[in-house]
Scaffold this motif. Sequence first.
Motif, PDB file in Angstrom:
ATOM      1  N   SER A  42      43.148  65.293  27.936  1.00  0.00           N
ATOM      2  CA  SER A  42      44.472  65.098  27.358  1.00  0.00           C
ATOM      3  C   SER A  42      44.517  64.012  26.287  1.00  0.00           C
ATOM      4  CB  SER A  42      45.472  64.754  28.465  1.00  0.00           C
ATOM      5  OG  SER A  42      45.064  63.557  29.118  1.00  0.00           O
ATOM      6  N   PRO A  43      45.519  64.065  25.416  1.00  0.00           N
ATOM      7  CA  PRO A  43      45.722  63.006  24.422  1.00  0.00           C
ATOM      8  C   PRO A  43      45.900  61.647  25.108  1.00  0.00           C
ATOM      9  CG  PRO A  43      47.052  64.918  23.884  1.00  0.00           C
ATOM     10  CD  PRO A  43      46.480  65.165  25.254  1.00  0.00           C
ATOM     11  N   GLY A  44      45.352  60.607  24.486  1.00  0.00           N
ATOM     12  CA  GLY A  44      45.464  59.268  25.040  1.00  0.00           C
ATOM     13  C   GLY A  44      44.268  58.838  25.856  1.00  0.00           C
ATOM     14  N   SER A  45      43.391  59.778  26.203  1.00  0.00           N
ATOM     15  CA  SER A  45      42.167  59.438  26.932  1.00  0.00           C
ATOM     16  C   SER A  45      41.197  58.729  25.992  1.00  0.00           C
ATOM     17  CB  SER A  45      41.520  60.697  27.494  1.00  0.00           C
ATOM     18  OG  SER A  45      41.161  61.563  26.428  1.00  0.00           O
ATOM     19  N   GLY A  46      40.144  58.116  26.564  1.00  0.00           N
ATOM     20  CA  GLY A  46      39.185  57.394  25.741  1.00  0.00           C
ATOM     21  C   GLY A  46      38.529  58.272  24.697  1.00  0.00           C
ATOM     22  N   SER A  47      38.068  59.452  25.093  1.00  0.00           N
ATOM     23  CA  SER A  47      37.426  60.341  24.137  1.00  0.00           C
ATOM     24  C   SER A  47      38.411  60.834  23.085  1.00  0.00           C
ATOM     25  CB  SER A  47      36.770  61.519  24.848  1.00  0.00           C
ATOM     26  OG  SER A  47      37.645  62.108  25.776  1.00  0.00           O
ATOM     27  N   ASP A  48      39.668  61.002  23.462  1.00  0.00           N
ATOM     28  CA  ASP A  48      40.678  61.462  22.510  1.00  0.00           C
ATOM     29  C   ASP A  48      40.960  60.406  21.443  1.00  0.00           C
ATOM     30  OD1 ASP A  48      43.041  63.368  21.810  1.00  0.00           O
ATOM     31  OD2 ASP A  48      44.001  61.418  22.058  1.00  0.00           O
ATOM     32  N   GLU A  69      41.500  68.630  18.184  1.00  0.00           N
ATOM     33  CA  GLU A  69      42.180  69.680  18.942  1.00  0.00           C
ATOM     34  C   GLU A  69      41.888  69.479  20.427  1.00  0.00           C
ATOM     35  OE1 GLU A  69      41.630  74.474  19.494  1.00  0.00           O
ATOM     36  OE2 GLU A  69      41.515  73.671  17.443  1.00  0.00           O
ATOM     37  N   ASN A  70      42.924  69.291  21.230  1.00  0.00           N
ATOM     38  CA  ASN A  70      42.755  69.130  22.677  1.00  0.00           C
ATOM     39  C   ASN A  70      42.759  70.495  23.351  1.00  0.00           C
ATOM     40  OD1 ASN A  70      44.463  66.607  21.664  1.00  0.00           O
ATOM     41  ND2 ASN A  70      43.219  65.946  23.377  1.00  0.00           N
ATOM     42  N   LEU A  93      32.943  70.575  16.764  1.00  0.00           N
ATOM     43  CA  LEU A  93      32.278  69.480  17.452  1.00  0.00           C
ATOM     44  C   LEU A  93      33.006  69.182  18.759  1.00  0.00           C
ATOM     45  CD1 LEU A  93      31.862  67.080  14.383  1.00  0.00           C
ATOM     46  CD2 LEU A  93      30.201  68.770  15.230  1.00  0.00           C
ATOM     47  N   LEU A  94      32.337  68.467  19.643  1.00  0.00           N
ATOM     48  CA  LEU A  94      32.905  68.078  20.935  1.00  0.00           C
ATOM     49  C   LEU A  94      32.871  66.565  21.049  1.00  0.00           C
ATOM     50  CD1 LEU A  94      33.787  69.005  23.887  1.00  0.00           C
ATOM     51  CD2 LEU A  94      31.356  68.739  24.476  1.00  0.00           C
ATOM     52  N   CYS A  95      34.001  65.959  21.404  1.00  0.00           N
ATOM     53  CA  CYS A  95      34.037  64.532  21.730  1.00  0.00           C
ATOM     54  C   CYS A  95      34.332  64.442  23.214  1.00  0.00           C
ATOM     55  CB  CYS A  95      35.093  63.790  20.912  1.00  0.00           C
ATOM     56  SG  CYS A  95      34.986  61.990  21.076  1.00  0.00           S
ATOM     57  N   THR A  96      33.365  63.943  23.980  1.00  0.00           N
ATOM     58  CA  THR A  96      33.443  64.070  25.428  1.00  0.00           C
ATOM     59  C   THR A  96      33.032  62.792  26.142  1.00  0.00           C
ATOM     60  OG1 THR A  96      32.837  65.546  27.262  1.00  0.00           O
ATOM     61  CG2 THR A  96      31.115  65.044  25.645  1.00  0.00           C
ATOM     62  N   TYR A  97      32.990  62.863  27.460  1.00  0.00           N
ATOM     63  CA  TYR A  97      32.770  61.671  28.289  1.00  0.00           C
ATOM     64  C   TYR A  97      31.884  62.047  29.473  1.00  0.00           C
ATOM     65  CZ  TYR A  97      36.329  63.819  31.255  1.00  0.00           C
ATOM     66  OH  TYR A  97      37.012  64.689  32.048  1.00  0.00           O
ATOM     67  N   ALA A  98      31.833  61.217  30.511  1.00  0.00           N
ATOM     68  CA  ALA A  98      30.885  61.394  31.614  1.00  0.00           C
ATOM     69  C   ALA A  98      30.947  62.773  32.264  1.00  0.00           C
ATOM     70  CB  ALA A  98      31.119  60.321  32.670  1.00  0.00           C
ATOM     71  N   ALA A  99      32.129  63.374  32.330  1.00  0.00           N
ATOM     72  CA  ALA A  99      32.259  64.682  32.979  1.00  0.00           C
ATOM     73  C   ALA A  99      31.404  65.749  32.312  1.00  0.00           C
ATOM     74  CB  ALA A  99      33.724  65.122  32.988  1.00  0.00           C
ATOM     75  N   HIS A 100      30.991  65.506  31.075  1.00  0.00           N
ATOM     76  CA  HIS A 100      30.107  66.461  30.404  1.00  0.00           C
ATOM     77  C   HIS A 100      28.868  66.717  31.257  1.00  0.00           C
ATOM     78  CE1 HIS A 100      28.246  68.595  27.065  1.00  0.00           C
ATOM     79  NE2 HIS A 100      27.126  67.942  27.353  1.00  0.00           N
ATOM     80  N   TYR A 101      28.326  65.665  31.849  1.00  0.00           N
ATOM     81  CA  TYR A 101      27.143  65.787  32.697  1.00  0.00           C
ATOM     82  C   TYR A 101      27.504  65.940  34.171  1.00  0.00           C
ATOM     83  CZ  TYR A 101      24.490  64.346  28.589  1.00  0.00           C
ATOM     84  OH  TYR A 101      23.933  64.286  27.341  1.00  0.00           O
TER      85      TYR A 101
END
Length: 327
Positions: A42-48, A69-70, A93-101
């Motif tokens: 969601s918007p407002g998260s670190g990756s966002d 784009e979320n 492209l993907l902007c992501t965080y720990a959940a990716h793994y």
Amino acid sequence: MIRRRTFLQSLPALAAMPASFPASVLAQAYPSHPVRIIVPVSPGSGSDVVARYMSAELTKALGSAFVVENRLGASGMIGTDFVAKAAPDGYTLLCTYAAHYSNQWVEKTPYDAVRDFEPVARLGMSALLLTTAANSRFRTVQEVIAAAKRKPGGVSFGSSGNGTTSHMAAALMSSMAGIEMTHVPYKGPAQVAVDTASGQVDVGFGGVASSLALVKGGRLRVLAVTSLQRSSQLPDVVTMDEAGLKAYELVSPIWVMAPRGTPPAIVTQLSRAMTAAAATPAFKSYCIGQGLEVDIADAAAVRASAPAELERWKKLVALTQAKAKAG
């Protein structure tokens, strides 16, 4: 006849060109139209917030629009799968965080976190906070541990959900301290912070950004931060390591990735532009304001660390006893 013979003789050379030709041409022309940066949360998260900062910087640096784009759902898997299946041309492209793994070890994902992506850069990281209500009986991490040892399961903790980073943070604490706490899962970090502040759960694990307003408002007490270094936002708060759990660390990096097969020249171009933007004082100041820390690595470094990263999150997910991926 001579012209026809000459043309036919040139065909093998023309046929050989696509193997090396497209990458250089694409790199020279790239980007020629808007690039989408998919954020799977969601918007407002670190990756966002990092994606939105970078989109503006890349638009200026590379001369074409970069648009965030979320695409939400399934703990980030919907947006991630969308990028995995996108054309490998540098325009998604993907902007992501720990959940990716970590998702790969909680559920059967429709993609492989390592094989289906081309790492571009690591730009930052987000630590978690161990919090309790401002009027709580707990004032230190050791007091929480002591209470849990006196009565196993008697201390409750809130997380953003089963198998999430905040769940892993609590599981790691329990494992290292030799305690048992009762897990209360929520659907997101905001409600964890609110219910911790109101005493619905004894302690909560959540991101700096999702907790900071209640901390500053005097409703939440911060007991520790989960990084090895203290938070720039909360420099007076001890780390879990300083609180007695030696070498405790759980942070969520923020990565940018492209679909596997994206031309190396484009990956290199993006990586250089992003890491240059991330190395500026302006980005550091922005991250501090968002409760994040700058943590930069280029495409080659992220690619080299990917297998170890996958294994690290596998071990952390195992501590939560969340459903593991079969096989």
